[in-house]
Design an enzyme around this catalytic site. Structure first.
Site, PDB file in Angstrom:
ATOM      1  N   LYS A  37      -0.987  10.431  10.130  1.00 19.00           N
ATOM      2  CA  LYS A  37      -0.845  10.517  11.592  1.00 19.00           C
ATOM      3  C   LYS A  37      -0.013   9.329  12.041  1.00 19.00           C
ATOM      4  CE  LYS A  37      -5.000  12.878  13.208  1.00 19.00           C
ATOM      5  NZ  LYS A  37      -6.252  12.705  13.983  1.00 19.00           N
TER       6      LYS A  37
ATOM      7  N   ARG B 177     -10.902  17.824  10.041  1.00 17.31           N
ATOM      8  CA  ARG B 177     -10.369  16.470  10.246  1.00 17.31           C
ATOM      9  C   ARG B 177     -10.753  15.906  11.610  1.00 17.31           C
ATOM     10  NH1 ARG B 177      -4.403  13.921   8.737  1.00 17.31           N
ATOM     11  NH2 ARG B 177      -4.861  11.880   9.645  1.00 17.31           N
TER      12      ARG B 177
ATOM     13  N   ARG C 111      15.984  12.817  10.784  1.00 17.81           N
ATOM     14  CA  ARG C 111      15.053  13.964  10.629  1.00 17.81           C
ATOM     15  C   ARG C 111      13.995  13.742   9.540  1.00 17.81           C
ATOM     16  NH1 ARG C 111      19.979  17.037  11.183  1.00 17.81           N
ATOM     17  NH2 ARG C 111      20.199  17.611  13.372  1.00 17.81           N
TER      18      ARG C 111
ATOM     19  N   ASN D 164     -12.581  11.809  14.314  1.00 17.43           N
ATOM     20  CA  ASN D 164     -12.401  11.241  15.651  1.00 17.43           C
ATOM     21  C   ASN D 164     -13.737  10.942  16.324  1.00 17.43           C
ATOM     22  OD1 ASN D 164      -9.571  11.403  15.581  1.00 17.43           O
ATOM     23  ND2 ASN D 164      -9.670  13.578  16.085  1.00 17.43           N
TER      24      ASN D 164
ATOM     25  N   LYS E  68     -11.755   9.688   3.565  1.00 16.82           N
ATOM     26  CA  LYS E  68     -10.639  10.146   4.388  1.00 16.82           C
ATOM     27  C   LYS E  68      -9.702  11.044   3.587  1.00 16.82           C
ATOM     28  CE  LYS E  68      -7.374   9.292   7.918  1.00 16.82           C
ATOM     29  NZ  LYS E  68      -6.880   8.451   8.994  1.00 16.82           N
TER      30      LYS E  68
ATOM     31  N   GLU F   8     -14.518   1.589  12.043  1.00 17.30           N
ATOM     32  CA  GLU F   8     -14.057   2.809  11.356  1.00 17.30           C
ATOM     33  C   GLU F   8     -14.810   3.001  10.035  1.00 17.30           C
ATOM     34  OE1 GLU F   8     -12.134   4.869  12.944  1.00 17.30           O
ATOM     35  OE2 GLU F   8     -10.825   3.724  14.277  1.00 17.30           O
TER      36      GLU F   8
ATOM     37  N   HIS G  84     -10.633   6.302  23.373  1.00 21.39           N
ATOM     38  CA  HIS G  84      -9.285   6.403  23.942  1.00 21.39           C
ATOM     39  C   HIS G  84      -9.330   6.292  25.462  1.00 21.39           C
ATOM     40  CE1 HIS G  84      -7.587   8.563  20.127  1.00 21.39           C
ATOM     41  NE2 HIS G  84      -7.757   7.271  19.967  1.00 21.39           N
TER      42      HIS G  84
ATOM     43  N   HIS H  85      -8.910  -1.488  19.552  1.00 20.37           N
ATOM     44  CA  HIS H  85      -9.207  -0.074  19.284  1.00 20.37           C
ATOM     45  C   HIS H  85     -10.583   0.075  18.611  1.00 20.37           C
ATOM     46  CE1 HIS H  85      -8.580   4.107  18.223  1.00 20.37           C
ATOM     47  NE2 HIS H  85      -8.806   3.811  16.947  1.00 20.37           N
TER      48      HIS H  85
ATOM     49  N   HIS I 188     -14.009   8.658  19.287  1.00 20.95           N
ATOM     50  CA  HIS I 188     -12.654   8.369  19.746  1.00 20.95           C
ATOM     51  C   HIS I 188     -12.317   8.953  21.117  1.00 20.95           C
ATOM     52  CE1 HIS I 188     -12.266   6.853  15.721  1.00 20.95           C
ATOM     53  NE2 HIS I 188     -10.981   6.580  15.863  1.00 20.95           N
TER      54      HIS I 188
ATOM     55  N   GLU J 292      -5.440  18.816  11.115  1.00 21.88           N
ATOM     56  CA  GLU J 292      -6.565  18.799  12.048  1.00 21.88           C
ATOM     57  C   GLU J 292      -6.790  20.139  12.740  1.00 21.88           C
ATOM     58  OE1 GLU J 292      -7.231  14.953  14.025  1.00 21.88           O
ATOM     59  OE2 GLU J 292      -7.925  16.106  15.745  1.00 21.88           O
TER      60      GLU J 292
HETATM   61  P1  NAD Z   1      -3.043  -4.175  15.123  1.00 21.08           P
HETATM   62  O1  NAD Z   1      -2.055  -3.468  14.337  1.00 21.08           O
HETATM   63  O2  NAD Z   1      -2.701  -4.525  16.525  1.00 21.08           O
HETATM   64  O3  NAD Z   1      -3.487  -5.489  14.328  1.00 21.08           O
HETATM   65  C1  NAD Z   1      -4.437  -6.340  14.903  1.00 21.08           C
HETATM   66  C2  NAD Z   1      -3.952  -7.787  15.027  1.00 21.08           C
HETATM   67  O4  NAD Z   1      -4.078  -8.401  13.762  1.00 21.08           O
HETATM   68  C3  NAD Z   1      -2.518  -7.934  15.428  1.00 21.08           C
HETATM   69  O5  NAD Z   1      -2.379  -9.055  16.253  1.00 21.08           O
HETATM   70  C4  NAD Z   1      -1.822  -8.151  14.108  1.00 21.08           C
HETATM   71  O6  NAD Z   1      -0.597  -8.797  14.228  1.00 21.08           O
HETATM   72  C5  NAD Z   1      -2.835  -8.999  13.405  1.00 21.08           C
HETATM   73  N1  NAD Z   1      -2.809  -8.954  11.960  1.00 21.08           N
HETATM   74  C6  NAD Z   1      -2.577  -7.894  11.169  1.00 21.08           C
HETATM   75  N2  NAD Z   1      -2.756  -8.211   9.891  1.00 21.08           N
HETATM   76  C7  NAD Z   1      -3.089  -9.512   9.861  1.00 21.08           C
HETATM   77  C8  NAD Z   1      -3.404 -10.418   8.828  1.00 21.08           C
HETATM   78  N3  NAD Z   1      -3.454 -10.026   7.559  1.00 21.08           N
HETATM   79  N4  NAD Z   1      -3.680 -11.693   9.159  1.00 21.08           N
HETATM   80  C9  NAD Z   1      -3.677 -12.100  10.459  1.00 21.08           C
HETATM   81  N5  NAD Z   1      -3.408 -11.284  11.478  1.00 21.08           N
HETATM   82  C10 NAD Z   1      -3.111 -10.007  11.184  1.00 21.08           C
HETATM   83  O7  NAD Z   1      -4.430  -3.342  15.227  1.00 21.08           O
HETATM   84  P2  NAD Z   1      -5.215  -2.433  14.171  1.00 21.08           P
HETATM   85  O8  NAD Z   1      -6.624  -2.542  14.577  1.00 21.08           O
HETATM   86  O9  NAD Z   1      -4.821  -2.699  12.813  1.00 21.08           O
HETATM   87  O10 NAD Z   1      -4.692  -0.968  14.509  1.00 21.08           O
HETATM   88  C11 NAD Z   1      -4.926  -0.382  15.752  1.00 21.08           C
HETATM   89  C12 NAD Z   1      -3.946   0.741  15.945  1.00 21.08           C
HETATM   90  O11 NAD Z   1      -4.130   1.716  14.910  1.00 21.08           O
HETATM   91  C13 NAD Z   1      -4.111   1.475  17.246  1.00 21.08           C
HETATM   92  O12 NAD Z   1      -2.849   1.627  17.839  1.00 21.08           O
HETATM   93  C14 NAD Z   1      -4.678   2.825  16.855  1.00 21.08           C
HETATM   94  O13 NAD Z   1      -4.312   3.852  17.728  1.00 21.08           O
HETATM   95  C15 NAD Z   1      -4.082   3.015  15.509  1.00 21.08           C
HETATM   96  N6  NAD Z   1      -4.821   3.936  14.631  1.00 21.08           N
HETATM   97  C16 NAD Z   1      -4.137   4.918  14.021  1.00 21.08           C
HETATM   98  C17 NAD Z   1      -4.768   5.784  13.170  1.00 21.08           C
HETATM   99  C18 NAD Z   1      -3.994   6.824  12.423  1.00 21.08           C
HETATM  100  O14 NAD Z   1      -4.593   7.677  11.777  1.00 21.08           O
HETATM  101  N7  NAD Z   1      -2.689   6.766  12.448  1.00 21.08           N
HETATM  102  C19 NAD Z   1      -6.145   5.657  12.934  1.00 21.08           C
HETATM  103  C20 NAD Z   1      -6.832   4.616  13.572  1.00 21.08           C
HETATM  104  C21 NAD Z   1      -6.158   3.756  14.421  1.00 21.08           C
HETATM  105  N1  GLY Z   2      -8.055   8.505  12.472  1.00 23.50           N
HETATM  106  C1  GLY Z   2      -8.378   9.881  12.441  1.00 23.50           C
HETATM  107  C2  GLY Z   2      -7.489  10.693  11.568  1.00 23.50           C
HETATM  108  O1  GLY Z   2      -6.638  10.162  10.902  1.00 23.50           O
HETATM  109  O2  GLY Z   2      -7.603  11.877  11.558  1.00 23.50           O
END
Ligand code: NAD
Ligand code: GLY
Length: 372
Positions: A154, A252, A132, A256, A238, A196, A263, A276, A259, A248
């Site tokens: 998030k 907030r 939990r 997006n 942020k 971003e 998406h 992404h 986005h 949100e």
């Molecule tokens: P990812 O986590 O897939 O990382 C990208 C690639 O880089 C992967 O292959 C990873 O293994 C590699 N990598 C990571 N760090 C590395 C390093 N230091 N050296 C070499 N390779 C490395 O992608 P991302 O772009 O980091 O994140 C995308 C995800 O984030 C999506 O799922 C998206 O929905 C999510 N997201 C979430 C939020 C939120 O607020 N929670 C906001 C924006 C995006």
């Molecule tokens: N990535 C958008 C948010 O965190 O609200």
């Protein structure tokens, strides 16, 4: 932003505070943070930390992080996930739960997400659900994760019907963004992260957008000072937005920007084909063009943003997929209210708003963008 204590200040690190009452936490931004370990000094000692990483980042950084965490946790163990957006699903989440249960992790266990947004989102969601809710720390290693996904609480996994559809709000205890960890990042991922960064400038800070425009070459060359400024300013923006609207309910949603299109692109072509950030880059172009079509901005504002996105090396045209399919995927967007499509749009010289647009107009903008 506030001052950082002793050893961290000596190392030139910066601290951004996310102010959320008893759930407040720091984002530490700097260089050599994992190597020196002081970024974790503020944590209370704990019995067990579990690093959740993937098979790409783990071999690069887990040993260093383990060493740094040993000063604070009696035991440090590791769960390694397969790499990629395609694995941001129930099966992978269950793999994390299986490992935590096998290791007899209890409510005092702290999870530590070491990786990009995929690892961060899965780990955060696992921490929100396990017994939990347990504590977790974000150690983001992509530019996208350092400027966006690791901050704000998030967490989510994907569902075949839509991205990030299953998740929870669960704030981390600490975020440690070491820009040195970006040195091994593939260039395509670095560029995706810039989307971003550009987003914050486009919607909330005109001066930052101008700085990005002038500093793109330094950022692409992985200049340490430029990266620290980009990460710190993005996190400040942020943090301020999240502190004013954690769940949100209003403001907030501006984060997006681009986005809703992004998406739909990611879901429409299949997770992982476009990154992404690439989808966000194209999504911002489409959202700016939609703003222009609705008469909310002058054409110059849309053209300028499009030019920055293009110079960053991000896609500015939608992928080769039927526009009706994209519009279909937009219907499951979390901003949709009772079937009405809402978009984050640019307004006036510097502003941004959330406003509705008809599917006909969205299809027209998609068509015009392809054919321009
Ligand atoms: P990812 O986590 O897939 O990382 C990208 C690639 O880089 C992967 O292959 C990873 O293994 C590699 N990598 C990571 N760090 C590395 C390093 N230091 N050296 C070499 N390779 C490395 O992608 P991302 O772009 O980091 O994140 C995308 C995800 O984030 C999506 O799922 C998206 O929905 C999510 N997201 C979430 C939020 C939120 O607020 N929670 C906001 C924006 C995006
Ligand atoms: N990535 C958008 C948010 O965190 O609200």
């Amino acid at each position: 932003m506030t001052a950082v204590p002793g050893a961290l200040a000596d190392a030139g690190a910066h601290r951004v505070r996310v102010s959320l009452g008893e759930r407040s936490y720091d984002v530490i931004v700097g260089r050599r943070l994992l190597e020196q370990g002081h970024a974790f000094d503020s944590l209370s000692p704990g019995p067990h930390a579990v690093i959740v990483t993937n098979d790409v980042v783990g071999p690069l950084l887990a040993a260093q992080l383990t060493q740094a965490l040993r000063a604070r946790f009696s035991r440090v163990s590791q769960v390694t996930l397969p790499d990629g957006e395609a694995y941001k699903n129930w099966e992978t989440l269950n793999h994390v739960f299986d490992a935590l249960l096998a290791e007899h992790c209890d409510r005092n266990t702290t999870l530590v997400a070491l990786g990009g947004g995929v690892v961060g989102d899965i780990t955060g969601f696992a921490a929100a659900c396990y017994m939990r809710g347990i504590a977790y720390i974000q150690v983001p290693t992509t530019l996208l994760a350092q400027v966006d996904s690791s901050v704000g609480g998030k967490t989510a996994i994907n569902h075949p019907a839509g991205k990030n559809m299953i998740g929870a709000f669960h704030q981390p205890r600490l975020v440690v963004a070491d820009v040195d960890s970006l040195l091994t990042l593939p260039r395509r991922e670095l560029v995706a992260g810039l989307a971003e960064v550009i987003k914050y400038g486009a919607i909330l800070d005109e001066a930052f957008l101008s700085w990005i425009e002038a500093g793109l070459a330094r950022l692409l060359a992985l200049d340490g000072d430029a990266l620290i400024h980009a990460v710190r300013r993005s996190c400040q923006i942020k943090a301020e937005v999240v502190a004013s609207d954690e769940r949100e309910a209003g403001r907030r949603a501006l984060l997006n920007f681009g986005h809703t299109f992004a998406h739909a692109i990611e879901s429409g072509i299949g997770y992982g084909r476009w990154l992404h950030g690439e989808a966000v880059g194209c999504g911002m172009v489409l959202a700016a063009r939609l703003s222009e079509r609705l008469g909310l901005i002058q054409p110059q504002r849309a053209r300028r943003l499009e030019s920055i996105i293009e110079k960053a090396g991000l896609p500015t045209k939608p992928p080769d997929i039927d526009d009706k399919v994209l519009v279909e995927f937009m219907r499951v967007d979390k901003k949709a209210i009772e079937g009405s499509q809402r978009f984050v749009l640019l307004e006036g010289a510097n502003g941004a708003v959330v406003a509705p647009a008809t599917e006909e107009l969205v299809e027209r903008v998609l068509f015009e963008c392809r054919s321009s």
